[in-house]
Motif scaffolding. Sequence first.
Motif, PDB file in Angstrom:
ATOM      1  N   UNK A 170       7.473  -0.605 -22.666  1.00  0.00           N
ATOM      2  CA  UNK A 170       8.399  -1.165 -21.688  1.00  0.00           C
ATOM      3  C   UNK A 170       7.384  -1.749 -20.236  1.00  0.00           C
ATOM      4  N   UNK A 171       6.714  -0.879 -20.022  1.00  0.00           N
ATOM      5  CA  UNK A 171       5.999  -1.053 -18.731  1.00  0.00           C
ATOM      6  C   UNK A 171       4.929  -2.428 -19.483  1.00  0.00           C
ATOM      7  N   UNK A 172       4.706  -1.800 -20.117  1.00  0.00           N
ATOM      8  CA  UNK A 172       3.254  -3.261 -20.668  1.00  0.00           C
ATOM      9  C   UNK A 172       4.044  -5.098 -21.013  1.00  0.00           C
ATOM     10  N   UNK A 173       5.362  -4.914 -21.590  1.00  0.00           N
ATOM     11  CA  UNK A 173       5.688  -5.973 -21.510  1.00  0.00           C
ATOM     12  C   UNK A 173       6.017  -6.635 -19.990  1.00  0.00           C
ATOM     13  N   UNK A 186      -1.412  12.374 -16.786  1.00  0.00           N
ATOM     14  CA  UNK A 186      -1.048  11.816 -15.393  1.00  0.00           C
ATOM     15  C   UNK A 186      -0.790  10.625 -15.632  1.00  0.00           C
ATOM     16  N   UNK A 187      -0.179   9.466 -15.890  1.00  0.00           N
ATOM     17  CA  UNK A 187       0.720   8.094 -16.085  1.00  0.00           C
ATOM     18  C   UNK A 187       2.255   8.405 -15.789  1.00  0.00           C
ATOM     19  N   UNK A 188       2.635   9.054 -15.498  1.00  0.00           N
ATOM     20  CA  UNK A 188       4.686   9.638 -15.468  1.00  0.00           C
ATOM     21  C   UNK A 188       4.949   8.497 -15.417  1.00  0.00           C
ATOM     22  N   UNK A 189       6.182   7.662 -16.414  1.00  0.00           N
ATOM     23  CA  UNK A 189       6.881   6.530 -16.507  1.00  0.00           C
ATOM     24  C   UNK A 189       7.672   6.608 -15.461  1.00  0.00           C
ATOM     25  N   UNK A 190       8.677   5.308 -15.479  1.00  0.00           N
ATOM     26  CA  UNK A 190       9.925   5.713 -14.820  1.00  0.00           C
ATOM     27  C   UNK A 190      10.808   6.122 -15.980  1.00  0.00           C
ATOM     28  N   UNK A 191      11.675   6.776 -15.294  1.00  0.00           N
ATOM     29  CA  UNK A 191      12.647   7.977 -16.628  1.00  0.00           C
ATOM     30  C   UNK A 191      13.445   6.085 -17.523  1.00  0.00           C
ATOM     31  N   UNK A 226       0.584  -1.224   0.170  1.00  0.00           N
ATOM     32  CA  UNK A 226       0.045  -0.041   0.094  1.00  0.00           C
ATOM     33  C   UNK A 226       0.972   1.395   0.029  1.00  0.00           C
ATOM     34  N   UNK A 227       1.959   1.284   0.740  1.00  0.00           N
ATOM     35  CA  UNK A 227       3.168   2.320   0.580  1.00  0.00           C
ATOM     36  C   UNK A 227       3.715   2.605  -0.574  1.00  0.00           C
ATOM     37  N   UNK A 228       3.715   1.973  -1.213  1.00  0.00           N
ATOM     38  CA  UNK A 228       4.620   2.342  -2.759  1.00  0.00           C
ATOM     39  C   UNK A 228       3.767   3.011  -4.181  1.00  0.00           C
ATOM     40  N   UNK A 229       4.528   3.837  -4.824  1.00  0.00           N
ATOM     41  CA  UNK A 229       3.340   4.283  -5.655  1.00  0.00           C
ATOM     42  C   UNK A 229       3.574   3.746  -7.091  1.00  0.00           C
ATOM     43  N   UNK A 230       2.197   3.103  -7.226  1.00  0.00           N
ATOM     44  CA  UNK A 230       1.837   2.323  -8.208  1.00  0.00           C
ATOM     45  C   UNK A 230       1.777   2.869  -9.234  1.00  0.00           C
ATOM     46  N   UNK A 231       1.407   2.174 -10.492  1.00  0.00           N
ATOM     47  CA  UNK A 231       1.805   2.684 -11.751  1.00  0.00           C
ATOM     48  C   UNK A 231       0.026   1.999 -12.796  1.00  0.00           C
ATOM     49  N   UNK A 232      -0.984   2.481 -12.757  1.00  0.00           N
ATOM     50  CA  UNK A 232      -2.277   2.281 -13.371  1.00  0.00           C
ATOM     51  C   UNK A 232      -2.367   3.199 -14.984  1.00  0.00           C
ATOM     52  N   UNK A 233      -3.427   2.985 -15.251  1.00  0.00           N
ATOM     53  CA  UNK A 233      -3.808   2.662 -16.402  1.00  0.00           C
ATOM     54  C   UNK A 233      -3.259   3.140 -17.908  1.00  0.00           C
ATOM     55  N   UNK A 234      -1.653   2.693 -17.479  1.00  0.00           N
ATOM     56  CA  UNK A 234      -0.184   2.977 -18.501  1.00  0.00           C
ATOM     57  C   UNK A 234      -1.770   1.880 -19.866  1.00  0.00           C
ATOM     58  N   UNK A 235      -2.108   1.062 -20.377  1.00  0.00           N
ATOM     59  CA  UNK A 235      -2.191   0.457 -20.858  1.00  0.00           C
ATOM     60  C   UNK A 235      -2.711   2.153 -21.647  1.00  0.00           C
ATOM     61  N   UNK A 236      -3.613   2.910 -21.951  1.00  0.00           N
ATOM     62  CA  UNK A 236      -4.087   4.135 -22.138  1.00  0.00           C
ATOM     63  C   UNK A 236      -3.045   4.550 -23.012  1.00  0.00           C
ATOM     64  N   UNK A 237      -1.612   4.949 -22.393  1.00  0.00           N
ATOM     65  CA  UNK A 237      -0.585   4.920 -23.126  1.00  0.00           C
ATOM     66  C   UNK A 237      -0.518   4.642 -24.158  1.00  0.00           C
ATOM     67  N   UNK A 238      -0.706   3.277 -24.103  1.00  0.00           N
ATOM     68  CA  UNK A 238      -0.083   2.812 -25.711  1.00  0.00           C
ATOM     69  C   UNK A 238      -0.685   2.963 -27.368  1.00  0.00           C
ATOM     70  N   UNK A 239      -1.879   3.748 -27.037  1.00  0.00           N
ATOM     71  CA  UNK A 239      -2.795   4.324 -28.119  1.00  0.00           C
ATOM     72  C   UNK A 239      -3.329   6.194 -27.377  1.00  0.00           C
ATOM     73  N   UNK A 240      -2.417   6.651 -27.247  1.00  0.00           N
ATOM     74  CA  UNK A 240      -2.335   8.210 -26.715  1.00  0.00           C
ATOM     75  C   UNK A 240      -1.146   8.967 -26.731  1.00  0.00           C
TER      76      UNK A 240
END
Length: 532
Positions: free
Chosen positions: A103-106, A92-97, A70-84
């Motif tokens: 890469x995240x989807x993989x 709204x969905x910052x990815x790791x540097x 619960x205390x860890x920052x999570x990535x969500x909704x990254x699926x939308x970045x594949x087509x946007x």
Amino acid sequence: MAGLHKIVVGFDFGTTYSALAWASTNLPGQINLIGNWPSAGILTRHSAPTEIAYYEGGTSDFSWGYDIPRTVRRLKWFKLLLDSNDEHVQSGMPLPPGMTAMDVTRDFFSALYQHAMSTLWRQNGPEVMSMMKVDFVLTVPAVWSDTAKQRTRGAAIAAGMSNEHNLSLLSEPEAAAIYTIKNQDRNAINVYDRIVVCDAGGGTVDLISYTVLSINPLKVTECAVGTGDFCGSTYIDRNFEGLLQQRMGNHYNSLRVETQQRIVKNFEEVKCAFRDKPDQEVYHVSVPTLDTVPEAGIYSGELRLTREEMRRLFDPVIDQIMVLITSQVQSICKEGSHVNSVLLVGGFGESPATAVVKGAVMRGLEPSLPLQITTVVRRARRHYGTPMSTIFIPGQHSERDACTDPITGRRMACNQVSWFLQKGEPITDDRRITRNFCRSFKKYSGPWVDSMVACDLDRPPSRVTPDVKHVCNITADLSSVSKSCYEKKWKNWRRFYVARYHLDLTISSGDMKFELIFKGASFGRISVDFDL
């Protein structure tokens, strides 16, 4: 027979939740949902959160699904970045540097792939699995661009889903429709019925309309061009986040990111329970670490929302979906037909969200079960074509497109488009669309690169305009062909060659494939470069 001893795994990659299911050719009617998610505890869940978290700023160690602390920052909704490419979506969905959405989807796919395979080996045992071939059917939104579908395929391949496996893509609404229609109560759907299927999920809403031509085996044909948009339930969450920031003001920025995420997570529970009943005028969302902030409407650690405020979070998204459904129904009625029923599937519609993943399994099993093969006649959602040059005709072509062919010396009209597939045109999995190509050259310096473009307008332009979007580059390598196989021509006592070949294109529910044909001989699948 080659079709025996096979397991098909369906993978519903959702914006908010993802699901896995499988069945074997030995027991095709028994579709098994894969649960036992890591850290889900004793709860039996048919899906896992489409979320991933990387540790200590790295990009290799991560946790996913229910396993994220619960205390860890999570990535969500990254699926939308594949087509946007929308900056608001990306911000709204910052990815790791250094990481892309692929890469995240993989990484997320890799985790689910390993979970699926370990589950299959545990449930079936090594003796059975050693004799079984495992295929994967991955579902994608029909509203997605061809590039987004190829990004998804690329991530799945990188995750291992094509290692000794066949990997195929299937559109989410088609998978849901196949399962839903086949599992309707007897006489609920009849031959010649027209059905609108609305697949409302977390990030996308897809609509497909069918005329039922046969029940057993199932045969359907699209009776309207499919539509869709990015307007799923996650957009209600975004509306809530906007309201939360507005009400809390500076208090919001003082919260830790993990706390902000927890508040949105708590809202999701309230959202799913909302029924807009007159007897409930106030709703409460738990706000961790805060006690009372009167100006924000927070009392005793709970944010209070009125029924009207809840409606304002829902209404823009619901209205958008209703416009899509209404438009789809009207397009059918314009042709003198009527709609018999509207099927609402997907988690946003509060329907059991397993229709997509189970439909994927059913579709994947069909090649091994000839008597159960479903025939789907689709309608192309966009026009497809290739940029080209043609002989310049005064009055028909614009002077700005005039150019001279350096080989033949002819005056040509450049920047034109040859449309080989029209929007709304019927297509099936076995239909091969042929596009002829002709090239003049003095010396072969290949490979040759052709472009494929697409247009969503009802009437596409005859030349390249901003509405004509690049889909991919297609590389044709004929270096193994002898010069003697080409046509020889002369210009000003200088010899040049003419190569005539064609590309065969097949468009399936969630994928497209190309084959190069020269003088009747196949050069196999060729290099296709999407803008990944």
